[in-house]
Write an enzyme that holds these catalytic residues in place. Sequence first.
Site, PDB file in Angstrom:
ATOM      1  N   THR A   1     -64.017  21.851  46.399  1.00 14.07           N
ATOM      2  CA  THR A   1     -63.801  20.879  47.466  1.00 14.07           C
ATOM      3  C   THR A   1     -65.124  20.472  48.083  1.00 14.07           C
ATOM      4  O   THR A   1     -65.995  21.309  48.282  1.00 14.07           O
ATOM      5  CB  THR A   1     -62.919  21.531  48.547  1.00 14.07           C
ATOM      6  OG1 THR A   1     -61.629  21.702  48.002  1.00 14.07           O
ATOM      7  CG2 THR A   1     -62.844  20.700  49.807  1.00 14.07           C
TER       8      THR A   1
ATOM      9  N   GLY B   1     -53.192  21.820  51.652  1.00 10.60           N
ATOM     10  CA  GLY B   1     -54.208  22.853  51.866  1.00 10.60           C
ATOM     11  C   GLY B   1     -54.830  22.752  53.247  1.00 10.60           C
ATOM     12  O   GLY B   1     -54.278  22.147  54.170  1.00 10.60           O
ATOM     13  N   ASP B   2     -55.989  23.362  53.375  1.00 15.44           N
ATOM     14  CA  ASP B   2     -56.692  23.380  54.663  1.00 15.44           C
ATOM     15  C   ASP B   2     -57.482  22.105  54.924  1.00 15.44           C
ATOM     16  O   ASP B   2     -57.737  21.763  56.085  1.00 15.44           O
ATOM     17  CB  ASP B   2     -57.665  24.564  54.709  1.00 15.44           C
ATOM     18  CG  ASP B   2     -58.696  24.483  53.584  1.00 15.44           C
ATOM     19  OD1 ASP B   2     -58.291  24.267  52.423  1.00 15.44           O
ATOM     20  OD2 ASP B   2     -59.894  24.617  53.865  1.00 15.44           O
TER      21      ASP B   2
HETATM   22  C1  SD4 Z   1     -57.471  23.798  49.207  1.00 13.39           C
HETATM   23  N1  SD4 Z   1     -59.586  24.429  50.128  1.00 13.39           N
HETATM   24  O1  SD4 Z   1     -56.770  22.832  48.987  1.00 13.39           O
HETATM   25  C2  SD4 Z   1     -58.967  23.614  49.127  1.00 13.39           C
HETATM   26  C3  SD4 Z   1     -59.404  23.908  47.745  1.00 13.39           C
HETATM   27  C4  SD4 Z   1     -60.847  24.142  47.629  1.00 13.39           C
HETATM   28  O2  SD4 Z   1     -62.743  24.277  46.573  1.00 13.39           O
HETATM   29  O3  SD4 Z   1     -61.584  24.338  48.529  1.00 13.39           O
HETATM   30  N2  SD4 Z   1     -61.412  24.110  46.536  1.00 13.39           N
HETATM   31  O4  SD4 Z   1     -57.036  24.908  49.450  1.00 13.39           O
END
Ligand code: SD4
Length: 301
Positions: free
Chosen positions: A161, A191-192
């Site tokens: 991400t 997600g976050d």
């Molecule tokens: C998530 N935090 O959707 C993201 C995925 C992620 O690097 O960070 N990938 O949970």
Amino acid sequence: VQGRAKVVSTWDFGVGANQAAWKVLSAGGTALDAVEAGARWAESELCNPTVGRCGNPDRDGVLSLDASIMAGDGRCGSVAALTDILHPVSVARRVMEQTPHVILVGQGAQQFAVQQGFERQKLLTPEAEKAWREWLKTAQYAPQINAERRGRPGDSSNHDTLGMLAIDASGALAGACTTSGMAWKLHGRVGDSPIIGAGLYVDNEVGAATASGVGEEMIRNAAAFLVVELMRQGRSPAQACREAIARVVRKRPEASKTLQVCFLALDRHGEVGAYALHRGFVYAVCDKDRQDELRDSASVY
Ligand code: SD4
């Protein structure tokens, strides 16, 4: 005009994203415009299995994107589970600027994007579709700690991400986060990254924080907000990230051995810090003295 301007981003491709943001900052642009430009670069230029058009799909084969943007004065917007739109970060900015809301999801987010003039387009690449068909053979959801090799479309990397934080010459802060989320997630999973306070939080009074890794852990711990609040209490960015990681471990000691969580923070003075659960997290730093610096984060394991 560049003064104290600075931009930092998660992972090695953060170098390229920072350079796109730096074009804006070095010309005297705002941190908000800079992070949008940086995230747009990642969404379209980068071919990465966890960001934008090259992202891996969910377990039903649908590529759904999450993104957020936040200014240090508290303005924020995000989109979650958005499909068929190339630039979720720009839709998030429109949510922030053109609606009374903060988050739009799914069909509603797409409908809003189209109304705002964004074009609908099929994004799933043949490589990502192939990777999904391969995954279906076992259908095991087992996020890797770190991507074995990044920038390769169609692999099963989960941790790429883009989280980006910037401070402009006037001292204003902003951040953006953009992702296709965890590969092979359940359809509808959020997600976050689009959750303000989990994957991204920015406050001009203190600083900014963003995250990458298994988003459920960030949401559980209101992680980006936690990092900013720890800085408010006097911790440096690195200390704040480290303490927030310790919280993740305390909450789920066993799980934290097998999943990755990474935090990146920038305070209002331009100091940068990071910490991760597992080794392998790198972040990119760009200001008037260096445009392509990549730093290794410290980690628990
Ligand atoms: C998530 N935090 O959707 C993201 C995925 C992620 O690097 O960070 N990938 O949970």
